[in-house]
Write an enzyme that holds these catalytic residues in place. Structure first.
Site, PDB file in Angstrom:
ATOM      1  N   ASN A 186       8.632  61.700 -75.397  1.00  0.00           N
ATOM      2  CA  ASN A 186       9.005  61.597 -73.983  1.00  0.00           C
ATOM      3  C   ASN A 186       8.106  62.515 -73.149  1.00  0.00           C
ATOM      4  O   ASN A 186       7.213  63.192 -73.675  1.00  0.00           O
ATOM      5  CB  ASN A 186      10.495  61.886 -73.777  1.00  0.00           C
ATOM      6  CG  ASN A 186      10.878  63.329 -74.087  1.00  0.00           C
ATOM      7  OD1 ASN A 186      10.021  64.227 -74.141  1.00  0.00           O
ATOM      8  ND2 ASN A 186      12.156  63.572 -74.295  1.00  0.00           N
ATOM      9  N   THR A 222       7.389  57.853 -73.269  1.00  0.00           N
ATOM     10  CA  THR A 222       8.501  57.281 -72.510  1.00  0.00           C
ATOM     11  C   THR A 222       8.747  58.128 -71.262  1.00  0.00           C
ATOM     12  O   THR A 222       8.611  59.351 -71.289  1.00  0.00           O
ATOM     13  CB  THR A 222       9.780  57.185 -73.363  1.00  0.00           C
ATOM     14  OG1 THR A 222      10.149  58.491 -73.810  1.00  0.00           O
ATOM     15  CG2 THR A 222       9.577  56.286 -74.573  1.00  0.00           C
ATOM     16  N   ASP A 256      16.262  57.834 -78.648  1.00  0.00           N
ATOM     17  CA  ASP A 256      16.476  57.392 -80.033  1.00  0.00           C
ATOM     18  C   ASP A 256      16.752  55.894 -80.083  1.00  0.00           C
ATOM     19  O   ASP A 256      16.334  55.207 -81.019  1.00  0.00           O
ATOM     20  CB  ASP A 256      17.642  58.152 -80.668  1.00  0.00           C
ATOM     21  CG  ASP A 256      17.389  59.648 -80.706  1.00  0.00           C
ATOM     22  OD1 ASP A 256      16.208  60.047 -80.756  1.00  0.00           O
ATOM     23  OD2 ASP A 256      18.373  60.417 -80.674  1.00  0.00           O
TER      24      ASP A 256
HETATM   25  O1  RIB Z   1      18.523  62.667 -79.213  1.00  0.00           O
HETATM   26  C1  RIB Z   1      19.889  62.882 -79.101  1.00  0.00           C
HETATM   27  C2  RIB Z   1      20.383  63.677 -80.250  1.00  0.00           C
HETATM   28  O2  RIB Z   1      19.779  64.939 -80.215  1.00  0.00           O
HETATM   29  C3  RIB Z   1      21.877  63.959 -80.267  1.00  0.00           C
HETATM   30  O3  RIB Z   1      22.605  62.971 -80.940  1.00  0.00           O
HETATM   31  C4  RIB Z   1      21.969  65.312 -80.918  1.00  0.00           C
HETATM   32  O4  RIB Z   1      22.540  65.269 -82.183  1.00  0.00           O
HETATM   33  C5  RIB Z   1      20.531  65.840 -80.959  1.00  0.00           C
HETATM   34  O5  RIB Z   1      20.029  65.815 -82.210  1.00  0.00           O
END
Ligand code: RIB
Ligand code: NA
Length: 309
Positions: A186, A222, A256
């Site tokens: 990002n 991103t 994610d």
């Molecule tokens: O990217 C989000 C994640 O970052 C969360 O779920 C938290 O666990 C951290 O690892």
């Protein structure tokens, strides 16, 4: 038959408080909601790929505790293979304390715990599966050496690699770039890695070119509501992929969702142009920000428009 997507990465129990704003140092404020969820960047990415229909396996380590047992059940509930999920008796399941403000922004502290005990031994057990996977994905919430070793194992076996340098570390070993077919981060991670500000498309293009020079196959940066920038080794010019604006409620884990979707597209549509995959992954992540929670907000294939498949 091999797995479409394998993730070597983290699992965290997310302890989430929703509050009007993020507290300042030394300050106590009232929040309005608390919940516990399944998180960790590695597992989040794996779950998003699985929710889109990828055959997935997770290589990770949780604790031999209540949170670890629950986490393994969570993978099973989503059809993620758990043959390579270990349980450490000498460390606790990773935990993330998360605060989400009314603008949907967040601040997170992670305590990696058992995640840090994932190492070469576990990778060697997973090697036969890794070598037959279509795509391997790594991040930086486990020991960096383990991530790098996994990426190399995949590359030696001609398995496509996606590396997400999150959370970013300033002096990232340059071997990570060479081991990445797609290097995806990002804006703040790109800033940390290049040492230059990345707050708009122009700056992201420049940062992308700089990261590409370090040896990866392609780079995606991103930019949240501004979409993303794709830079590929062949075809020099960078491409800005725009996204439609949505009202965001909780952006936790949106990155994610994007990476999990990207992994799904790379596995299922290997000849699709990277910018098209990025465009579709943007749309998947765009759905996730409109609902509170991380994995629970990730869309299933059946809830997405057919044009995305
Ligand atoms: O990217 C989000 C994640 O970052 C969360 O779920 C938290 O666990 C951290 O690892
Ligand atoms: Na969400």
């Amino acid at each position: 038959e091999g797995f479409d997507v394998m993730v070597v990465g983290s699992c965290m129990t997310d302890l989430v408080s929703q509050a009007p704003r993020l507290p300042k140092a030394g300050e106590t404020i009232h929040g309005h909601k608390f919940f516990i969820g399944f998180g960790g960047k590695g597992a989040n990415q794996c779950i998003q790929a699985a929710r889109l229909g990828a055959k997935t396996a997770m290589v990770c380590k949780v604790g031999k505790d209540f949170f670890g047992d629950n986490y393994i059940q969570n993978f099973k509930d989503y059809g993620v293979n758990t043959d390579f999920v270990g349980q450490a008796s000498d460390a606790a399941t990773g935990a993330a304390s998360i605060i989400v403000n009314d603008a949907g922004e967040n601040a997170i502290v992670i305590v990696a715990g058992a995640n840090m005990l994932l190492g070469s031994e576990e990778l060697h057990k997973a090697l036969p599966a890794i070598s037959h996977a279509k795509v391997l994905v790594c991040q930086l919430e486990i020991s960096p050496q383990t991530s790098l070793q996994a990426l190399r194992m995949a590359q030696e076996n001609k398995v496509k690699t996606i590396f997400n340098p999150a959370p970013a570390i300033p002096d990232l070993d340059t071997d990570f770039y060479r081991a990445s077919d797609v290097f995806c981060c990002n804006e703040s991670e790109a800033e940390l890695l290049t040492g230059s500000p990345v707050s708009n498309v122009e700056e992201a293009r420049r940062a992308g070119q700089e990261l590409l020079k370090r040896g990866c196959g392609s780079v995606i940066i991103t930019l949240g509501p501004q979409g993303c920038v794709v830079v590929e080794a062949q075809g020099s010019a960078s491409i800005h992929v725009q996204t439609t604006s949505v009202k965001s409620v909780d952006t936790t884990g949106a990155g994610d969702s994007f990476i999990g979707a990207l992994a799904f597209y790379m596995a299922h549509y290997p000849t699709m142009p990277l910018e098209e995959m990025a465009c579709r992954a943007n749309q998947v992540a765009g759905v996730s920000v409109q609902t509170v929670g991380t994995q629970t907000s990730y869309p299933l294939k059946k809830h997405l428009p057919a044009e995305l498949f």
